[in-house]
Design an enzyme around this catalytic site. Sequence first.
Site, PDB file in Angstrom:
ATOM      1  N   LYS A  33      33.279 -26.617  12.438  1.00 13.31           N
ATOM      2  CA  LYS A  33      34.310 -27.377  11.723  1.00 13.31           C
ATOM      3  C   LYS A  33      33.731 -28.234  10.592  1.00 13.31           C
ATOM      4  CE  LYS A  33      35.714 -30.979  14.017  1.00 13.31           C
ATOM      5  NZ  LYS A  33      35.378 -32.238  13.322  1.00 13.31           N
ATOM      6  N   THR A  34      32.678 -29.006  10.900  1.00 18.77           N
ATOM      7  CA  THR A  34      32.127 -29.921   9.895  1.00 18.77           C
ATOM      8  C   THR A  34      31.578 -29.160   8.699  1.00 18.77           C
ATOM      9  OG1 THR A  34      31.552 -31.441  11.688  1.00 18.77           O
ATOM     10  CG2 THR A  34      30.552 -31.859   9.548  1.00 18.77           C
ATOM     11  N   ASP A 219      40.345 -34.806   9.000  1.00 19.50           N
ATOM     12  CA  ASP A 219      39.566 -34.250  10.104  1.00 19.50           C
ATOM     13  C   ASP A 219      40.174 -34.715  11.433  1.00 19.50           C
ATOM     14  OD1 ASP A 219      37.564 -33.010  11.519  1.00 19.50           O
ATOM     15  OD2 ASP A 219      36.068 -34.575  11.166  1.00 19.50           O
ATOM     16  N   GLU A 220      39.952 -33.955  12.500  1.00 21.21           N
ATOM     17  CA  GLU A 220      40.468 -34.298  13.840  1.00 21.21           C
ATOM     18  C   GLU A 220      41.974 -34.596  13.789  1.00 21.21           C
ATOM     19  OE1 GLU A 220      38.683 -33.774  16.294  1.00 21.21           O
ATOM     20  OE2 GLU A 220      36.585 -34.260  15.930  1.00 21.21           O
ATOM     21  N   GLN A 250      42.065 -29.846  22.054  1.00 19.92           N
ATOM     22  CA  GLN A 250      41.196 -31.001  22.298  1.00 19.92           C
ATOM     23  C   GLN A 250      41.914 -32.318  22.021  1.00 19.92           C
ATOM     24  OE1 GLN A 250      36.837 -30.472  21.342  1.00 19.92           O
ATOM     25  NE2 GLN A 250      37.621 -28.812  20.072  1.00 19.92           N
ATOM     26  N   ARG A 606      31.612 -28.679  26.385  1.00 20.51           N
ATOM     27  CA  ARG A 606      30.430 -29.480  25.991  1.00 20.51           C
ATOM     28  C   ARG A 606      29.151 -28.742  26.346  1.00 20.51           C
ATOM     29  NH1 ARG A 606      32.509 -31.282  22.375  1.00 20.51           N
ATOM     30  NH2 ARG A 606      34.172 -29.890  23.046  1.00 20.51           N
TER      31      ARG A 606
END
Length: 682
Positions: A33-34, A219-220, A250, A606
Amino acid sequence: MQELIASLNPEQRAAVVTTEGPVLVLAGAGSGKTRVITVRIAHLLAKGVSPSAVLAMTFTNKAAAEMRERVAKLVGKDKAAELTVGTFHAFAARLLREHGPKVGIGANFTICDGSDQQSAIKGALRELRIGEAVMQPSALHAKISLAKNRLETSADLLKQAADDEDELVARAWQKYDEHLRRNRTLDFDDLLLYALKLLREHKAVKDALARRYRYVMVDEYQDTNGPQYEIVRQIAGSHRNLCVVGDDDQSIYGWRGADITKILSFDKDFHGAKVVRLETNYRSTPEILSAANRVIRNNPSRHAKELRSALESGVPVTIAAAEDETAEAEHVVREIKKLVSERKAKLSDFAILFRTGQQPRPFEAALRSQQLPYDLVGGMSFFDRKEVRDVLAYLKLVANPGDETSLLRIVNCPPRGVGKTTLERVVEYATAQGISACEAFDRGASIPDVNQEAVAIVRRLREELAAHAAGGMERDLPGAIERLVERVGYRAEVERLHADPLARDARWAGVTEIYDFAANYQRRARKPSLLGFLEELTLKSADEQEDSDASTREAVKLMTLHAAKGLEFPRVYLVGLEEGLLPHARSAAEGTIEEERRLMYVGVTRAQRVLSITWAKARAKFGKRMPSMPSRFLHELKGVAPPKEWRAIESALEDRSRREKKDRGRGSTAGTAKPAKRASRR
């Protein structure tokens, strides 16, 4: 730039090159994503878009700094410095510094942090003569914050109050807001609400922002609340060049106002939006992703997607049952020690993830007994230390002489001879007059039965602080802060409280670290100011709660599932997979099982290489050993339906949870004094 874009997978490439119109990027866990966000910004600049025309919103200062740093490596520091990249709260604060008077906010407002908010909440309860046993300040603040994030008002709540508790919350909310306005302070929620008010009521400001920021990115996006969504819509609604990146699977912050419907309905709110799904995961093995997919597909309200691993096959996910929580902890720690001693893993490879704050205790005991170092993520923040909060209170008073909370905090730090009775009478007078305690001290002669000598002491202190402010702090902020600390004799407070030289030095180091913060801020800021410094520190303190990145030392990491979001570890132990823990008992009664399932999904994803899941057959609850039932998510993870007897027990647990919630609701206002009438304001 073309080589960089060519290195992306097809879905990532589509997200980068689609620059015009609304775009929803559904970025699954570990899908890069980043990288997509930073390359997209670099691509916009390469196309000739001015850096000043790009607005990128994030949720933590760390994420913003990382984004800017990564863009700088692609386009250079000068161009990256012209981008507007930051958190929603930082953006709102800058907006209100410039335009605050348009919505009744003075330019010199200060931002109260979590501790200040709690003090204000306690003051509101005192005004209403409501004991903390009736309504916990933290619970009250959570209710108020959640309502604000849903764009509700205290007047709405009071009008629609269904019971005494709703009325209590509404009246306490009104008193809380009155306290903030008297002190010329805003809380974190107010930053967003007043920024939105500005955009809604002042078209010229909104249009100017829309003209400037022709390309908006968030973002998010799954974590946005009502005010944040509306701020984005106000700025990007006309040109529609809006790209939002997030993962509805998420979304785990509904309890504090995040509204998952915003990401689920994006293509309806912005008609014609292009939807790009990033489903290739570069973090976890196929076995781990298979488990994650099997769990999350049970959520009916989600965008359809399925993670695929870019890695080779690994080891199967393991599930182990223990007799109780002690045996569970010993099993996990025994495995960790064995793998480390055999040099098959390092301590820092391991993370133990849990749902509630009580669960790590047996793991800490087991790790200590085996002499294995560990980090429990989420301990006391630097900004929660007494000496740090005291010095910041002095600075807030210099910046905002009407800050009652700060004055009451430091008036006797170090002791100055201002007694508790004096403070109580001054606060009582201020409350009755609808003014701050700072103004009340200025009217000391009018306060009945108050110690005038103590009033004079406070007045002289405030005059000293005003003189310090008049001297100008911007030229040498670290030096000015150091001189202020010396002037008020704060070192004597540290020496008074800590006789041990080592403890005293450690505490004083917290004070000197503030000087270092100020030096770093002055070096970076274009126009350094005390208000700007305090704003940065306050937002940073909030960021510490969001950003739970553990230390890098060789140690096992223990953290809640909420704290683990955004992190990754080679080996993960997901513990306490029982009904009542995950999903939490409260979720069944409140109908939030879907969010608990997303929390499970976050925990599973994770893990990079190895995922081990444990549960206890019995667990101590309320001082008694009680049988446990495996979580429904374990059955989902295996791809099988729960047995019939599990369903019967689960229904009984849900009924009990609902009854307990109902009983708590009835008992919460039992014996409550009726809220006092509102104090008159002059």
